[in-house]
Design an enzyme around this catalytic site. Sequence first.
Site, PDB file in Angstrom:
ATOM      1  N   GLU A 121       9.410 -10.814   3.149  1.00 25.50           N
ATOM      2  CA  GLU A 121       8.577 -10.001   2.271  1.00 25.50           C
ATOM      3  C   GLU A 121       9.100  -9.986   0.828  1.00 25.50           C
ATOM      4  OE1 GLU A 121       6.622  -6.878   5.397  1.00 25.50           O
ATOM      5  OE2 GLU A 121       8.544  -6.296   4.530  1.00 25.50           O
ATOM      6  N   ASP A 137       4.551  -5.634  13.521  1.00 23.48           N
ATOM      7  CA  ASP A 137       5.121  -4.668  12.585  1.00 23.48           C
ATOM      8  C   ASP A 137       4.696  -3.248  12.940  1.00 23.48           C
ATOM      9  OD1 ASP A 137       6.361  -3.493  10.447  1.00 23.48           O
ATOM     10  OD2 ASP A 137       4.941  -4.191   8.939  1.00 23.48           O
ATOM     11  N   GLU A 180       4.614   4.791  10.084  1.00 24.41           N
ATOM     12  CA  GLU A 180       4.025   3.995   9.002  1.00 24.41           C
ATOM     13  C   GLU A 180       2.582   3.611   9.257  1.00 24.41           C
ATOM     14  OE1 GLU A 180       4.807  -0.323   6.804  1.00 24.41           O
ATOM     15  OE2 GLU A 180       6.324   0.536   8.142  1.00 24.41           O
TER      16      GLU A 180
END
Length: 823
Positions: free
Chosen positions: A284, A363, A391
Amino acid sequence: MHHRVQSAESGYDAWLRYQALPGPVAEADMQALGDSVTLLGGPGVPGSSEVLRAARDELSRGMRGMLGRVPRRGVPEALPSAGFASDLPADGFRLKTVRQGSARYTVVAGGTERGILYGVFALLRMIALEQPVDSLDETEVPYAPIRWVNHWDNLDGSIERGYGGRSIFWNNGHARAELSRVSDYGRLLASIGVNACSINNVNADPGILAAEMLPEIARIAAAFRPWGVRVAISVDFGSPQTLGKLDTFDPLDPRVARWWSAKVDELYRAVPDLAGIIMKADSEGRVGPSAYGRTHADAANVVARALKPHGGLLFYRGFVYDHQMDWRNPKNDRARAADDNFRPLDGKFEPNAVVEIKNGPIDFQVREPASPLFGTLEKTNQAIELQITQEYLGQARHTVFLAPMWKEVLDFDLRAKGSASTTPVKSLAAGKVFGRPVGGFVGVANVGLSDNWFGNQLSQANLYTFGRLAWNPDLSAREISQEWTRLTFGPDPTVNSVVNEIQLSSWKTYENYTGPLGLQTLTDITGNHYGVNVEASERNGWGQWHNADAHGVGMDRSVKSGTGFAGQYRAEVAKMYESLNSTAASTPDELLLFFHHVPYTYRLHSGQTVIQSLYDSHYEGAEAAGNYVRQWRKLQGLIDERRYQEVLAQLEYQAGQAEVWRDAVVNWFLKTSGVTDEKGRAGKHPGRVEAESMQLEGYTPVPVNPWEAASGGMAVSCAIARCAARFVFNGSGPGREGSPGRHEVRIRYFDQNNGTARFRLLVNGELLDQWVASDRLPTQKIDGTSSSLRIVTGVALRPGDEIRIEGSPDGGESAALDYIEIQ
């Protein structure tokens, strides 16, 4: 027996409230504990230390709170110390009732000083749960040596993926001047057996290693130390260049190795008990070894070797993938990345290096299969990474209890030693299968400065769950929920029944109204990871694709016709995920669309079609979220008013958001598939009046992006001082039959975070309600994230009444409206 209900509690004490027990229970426990509660350590445990003082103080605090007084402490002369702790491994403890003649003692023995502290917390937990303590003979040993929490706190005090306020560690580039809250957090961690905490973001600021920062790290470590919690830090792999001013950060360059060695020595001079270092590289946008053609093992080892003389661990995140993949290539697959990257490196990592592997291959989605990498690495230390902070799971605005999700992964058998073996993920992660020296559990926690640590009273249960499972992954989700609920809200049976029902069903509920059947969470993955956005995961390089089109849905990850991801598992597991048929050994329905692309009319094992299952689950999920509100309202007066009101407001908000998700996803699939809902619900909203169809005064219709995030794809927005939208109530709708009566008026509006708009509801010119759009949701846009619901109950309406909404914008917030619904 009745326990006193506190008038107001913030939630700061979490599960360590030590509420006074009823008199008869307290007196019985005092008698059962005997003449003294004695703390004993094994060989090498000091007679006095910060940790032992914390253990003694905690024992006094807990017993004084629950029992009203403290039994005498100390080691009676007649009580032999040998034998109680000498055989206990690190961090293990023993609780033992000892009788000598007429004397009676309770012994808390530990293999280490941390073990004694953990034993004290276990004894206090038993007392709080009103479990018998009169004939104790219990020994507990932690399942794995690694029981860490990671924090993604930035040095400026912000937190990446933190939903409970600003950092408890950092502010304006320095450690906070006042660190008592860090100590209180250490106490919470110790109570669940967590033994280390990383204190800064894995997307690390190189400045964390600057010489002037080392005393700051040491201050935080000192606040944690009495609770046996060691500090770790995250570092940037490019630090030798950015901080050290070398012309390279090549891990095989001797100058780079010397720099890391010198810097780690400097770190340990400041913090002698530093637990270790965490590193994210080549992921990332983070720099990594690929810049020099080196491997992840090269990158990990150069730091691991520097840590080795100090006994420190290096955690290297297995979260490595190409976030710029060509989405047009049907063979590309982010799910493959971890195994593809690390399988060739098995056995090439230093003994003090640990590959930190997320529970699933993507993820932290609402449902993923267990990562195959747990079964791939036979010669490399590993730890499972679980995300406590939510998240992709509602960011603590939605209640999602994660124990059932984590248990499903931890108990999943990867058959890593062949078809006849039993190798669940929990045993692989803990290093129990292939004889690796270290392993265990890492949880991304991200508590903040909010009064209740998480911004959601019920989300505290996820930190408690992580610690309990890291200590003993054989505990059931129900056992953990029952423990946490009793400790947090007290013994009232109605409270316990309602809270446990909400918690234990909440993951499935959230999955139902977001992304069921293995679709993953259909959220805004290129933005805030919160609001609904079905197409955000398509046509980009991030790789969380679901490939839905007019003909079907799902990602083909089979070996035969797809990306081949299914083939990364051992043969028996691969065969199950490869198979697309109606046998029991085929891909389970809940992961179907993660592994296969199928027509909308494909029938699940349940007999339902995929499309009808998508419709049904979203309506079921929204209904369940609404029912949580009704269930919670039963608890008024049974728990303190502050926590009651805070949870009520949160559940009401969640119920409103569940409807946004339901309508958005259902309408998107209805439009895309062209297949109608056999129950006639999708796309139909009796009693709903779209704002753009009302008589508008100043309001302007605007399209909403994504279109499914607003009813009809449109909203109305105000650009002047005050706007209004009005319509005449005609009394029609199911059950109304044109007659007057009491109604529920539901106003769907948008609460952007760049202003504080105001609204008023009037009927026939009479003001019934007014409110301020002052929530702080993570968007400045008119979309699913800012979509909010105001409910006004008991409104007397007759046909012909005029209903009017007035909106006053503020700043960038345009007092936007979506619809009004009369029920």
